[in-house]
Design a protein around this motif. Structure first.
Motif: not given
Length: 712
Positions: A372-377, A599-620
């Motif tokens: 999990d890149p947000v919690t870094e676990r 969300v996990r924010s560090r200097p110069n970068a944000d890692v945003l974690a999403f949930w979805t049931t539609d794989p097509k949403v990832i590209g959008r």
């Protein structure tokens, strides 16, 4: 008177006759004695002779005549030069004769040479004394010489035997040596046992420094007077490398001593780069011959050592190459088997199991986990055996190697004995507690997206050399590709968790200083222009964070509660600004079954974690985020099982709308259902920019669906 005269004359005549008879008798006796002396002189083996100041023989016995190939009578009046062509011998004899006559003192030569008529070189021991002949007042010299040729030959034979014995002793020691330094030590010690010398030393040419370095000496090295180092051209010692044989040099070329000018140094090469130096009082041909033989033996020993070393090295190389070939064959057979199992796997679990099975072939312990890149676990889901180092990731807050490998999408290798600090040093300490000494963590990724993380752990240091790392990388790449394919082909509506890393600039918290991070644990979409975020700030003082919020347009601080001086719980509202708008992202979230969960924010970068049931949403989502940030990369994607699915499904299939879910989760997070309430309905309605009646309508609908889902 006449009678008296007659009687007197008669008496005189009688006396004269008697005297004549006595004289004749004396002469006969003298002649007899002379003949006897000559017989004695001619009988003894010694060479007996007498010479005048002109070097002419006055006396010689048959031994002298035989040596010169003539007779005794012919020798009288002749000189040495009449019988020998060796001018050096004649000059030596003449000089000694003249010295005895002029000084009047005896002279003894322990050894001198005489070349006889047959051309044989005889060795004589000669005594010479001043002598005055009986019938002459002329000064002369009388000499007696012993022919000691046989004795010196025997002595030389004994010397040769002794030298051979000594040479054998030197050779025996040197040829038993196991390396050149041992050979040098053995050489100087063996030579010191048979040679009387002031100094014995061996020098070797240091090709990197360009100087001669003393490697071995006889006796205490610290007390040696031989120079420790000799730079190129510094002394005549370098000349020895240009000589094909031994050479004599002034001793000051080798030693630092006040009496060096009075001594001689015999120097000879040992092999191509070494020299043996022997310092003595004067030159000695016997010593030179012996040292020459020693040089030949030591050079041969050094050649043999080099050959043996070369042969041993070649044998070791062959054996090592064979072991490596067997190792590589077994390794790549394992890779082929594992890749085949991965390619034919029908489930993600089967892929992870194949990776762990491969870990059993290259290490003593292995596991595969999700990241999990947000919690870094790291969540280990497949392990080679229960317990072990994988359980350290369950509660650890340190950035251990697998976390670093996943976040950077780069392998991480930790080895006992190599400099390691920080969290990786702590990880190594914990591995040692388990009995392990090396770990290799690799991301299981495809096209930059991390689908899992694998770590291989060994009890041996340096287990994961380059071939092993390449093999592990090949297996991880194959597993990442297969996991990506399986996730893309999944036709179920199981939730998909995916994470984007966005930078240049960060879309939510731009311009953070380098001192800390922000972890958003709950995100509420409170309108087309608003996000409401709650979470934790780590690494900033309260004042520093307030200053950051005040200086950053579009961020409003609702509340901050300090846990300690650098950790705070926060609640912020995020609005669009002319320079930074997430409206298009919110549109995608509101129109699809998609949620920005953390969300996990560090200097110069944000890692945003999403949930979805539609794989097509990832590209959008990627397209819309790319309008805000210069770089937007999918770093993780994974299907989530029902037991660990989205929070709105924890009580069954409640079928909440996105709006109902956002409002219900925010109400729960903000303490609306606590006693006393942490937030009232009016304030909650303001958060979502709706009326109180609309807010309560959404809450009642959500509560009804949740309760029905729980009991059904």
């Amino acid at each position: 008177m006449t009678q008296h005269l007659f009687n007197t004359a008669l008496q005189t005549a009688i006396e004269l006759v008697a005297q004549r008879r006595q004289l004749r008798t004396a002469r006969d006796r003298i002649e007899s004695e002379r003949n006897q002396l000559e017989r004695v002189m001619n009988t003894v083996p010694q060479l007996i002779f007498a010479k005048n100041t002109d070097g002419e023989f006055l006396l010689a016995n048959e031994a002298v005549a035989d040596a010169y190939g003539t007779t005794v009578s012919d020798m009288i009046g002749s000189t040495d030069a009449d019988y020998t062509a060796e001018s050096d011998e004649v000059d030596a004899f003449t000089d000694d004769d003249r010295r005895v006559i002029e000084t009047g003192k005896p002279l003894h030569r322990t050894e001198e040479t005489l070349t006889d008529a047959a051309g044989n070189e005889r060795v004589l021991e000669t005594w010479k004394i001043p002598f005055t002949p009986v019938d002459s007042d002329e000064d002369a010299v009388l000499g007696v010489a012993n022919d000691i040729t046989d004795l010196t030959d025997a002595r030389d034979a004994l010397d040769r035997q002794r030298r051979l014995t000594n040479l054998y002793a030197v050779s025996s020691r040197v040829f038993k040596s196991t390396d050149p330094e041992d050979a040098f030590d053995a050489c100087v010690k063996a030579v010191a046992d048979v040679v009387t010398a002031d100094e014995l030393a061996i020098y070797d040419r240091n090709t990197s420094e360009g100087e001669l370095v003393r490697l071995a000496t006889a006796g205490d090295n610290s007390e040696s007077r031989s120079r420790q180092r000799i730079h190129p051209g510094e002394t005549d010692l370098w000349r020895a490398f240009t000589e094909s044989d031994t050479c004599w040099l002034p001793a000051d070329a080798v030693i630092d001593a006040g009496d060096a000018a009075e001594k001689q140094a015999l120097v000879t090469q040992l092999g191509d780069t070494s020299l043996l130096s022997v310092v003595v009082d004067e030159r000695d041909e016997t010593l030179e011959s012996f040292i020459r033989a020693v040089s030949q033996q030591v050079s041969a020993a050094l050649t043999q050592l080099r050959q043996e070393t070369s042969i041993a090295g070649l044998s070791n190389d062959v054996a090592r190459t064979q072991r490596q070939a067997d190792r590589y064959q077994n390794l790549w057979e394992g890779v082929v088997d594992t890749v085949e199992a991965i390619v034919t796997a029908e489930t993600s679990a089967a892929v992870r199991e194949a990776v762990v099975d491969f870990g059993d072939r290259v290490a003593e312990y292995a596991f595969v986990g999700t990241y999990d890149p947000v919690t870094e676990r790291i969540d280990p889901v497949e392990v080679s055996e229960a317990g072990g180092p994988a359980k350290l990731y369950e509660s650890a807050r340190q950035t251990f190697p697998a976390i670093t490998a996943a976040s950077q999408n780069e392998p991480q290798r930790i080895v006992d004995g190599q400099a390691t600090g920080g969290a990786h040093g702590e990880w190594l300490n914990r591995l040692l507690h388990f009995g392990y000494r090396e770990s290799l963590a690799v991301p299981v990724s495809h096209c930059g997206t991390v689908h899992a993380i694998a770590e291989f752990i060994s009890t041996d240091a340096e287990r994961f050399a380059e071939p092993e790392r390449q093999a592990v990388g090949a297996v991880a790449d194959a597993a990442g590709m297969r996991l990506s394919t399986l996730e893309s082909a999944s036709a179920s509506n199981a939730p998909i968790a995916f994470d984007f890393e966005c930078q240049d600039p960060s879309p939510l918290f731009p311009g953070l200083s380098t001192s800390g991070t922000i972890v958003v644990e709950h995100v509420a979409l409170t309108g087309r222009e608003n996000f409401h975020l709650t979470g934790r700030v780590d690494g900033y003082t309260e004042t520093a964070f307030r200053d950051y919020v005040a200086a950053t347009p579009g961020i409003e601080l609702d509340s901050i509660a300090s846990i300690d001086s650098s950790v705070h719980e926060i609640s912020v509202r995020m609005r669009d600004t002319p320079d930074r708008s997430l409206a298009s992202v919110r549109d995608v979230l509101m129109r699809t079954d998609t949620q920005l969960s953390s969300v996990r924010s560090r200097p110069n970068a944000d890692v945003l974690a999403f949930w979805t049931t539609d794989p097509k949403v990832i590209g959008r989502v990627r397209e819309e985020l790319s309008t805000v940030s210069g770089s937007c990369q999918l770093v993780s994607k994974r299907h989530v099982s029902g037991s660990s699915g989205r929070r709105d499904e924890s009580a069954g299939n409640t079928d909440l709308t996105s709006r109902q879910r956002e409002i219900a989760e925010t109400a729960l997070q903000e303490g609306y259902y606590d006693d006393p309430r942490g937030i009232n309905g009016a304030d909650l309605a303001d958060r979502f920019d709706v009326s109180s009646s609309t807010l309560h309508q959404h809450l009642r609908a959500a509560e009804s669906k949740i309760i029905r889902g729980f009991f059904e």
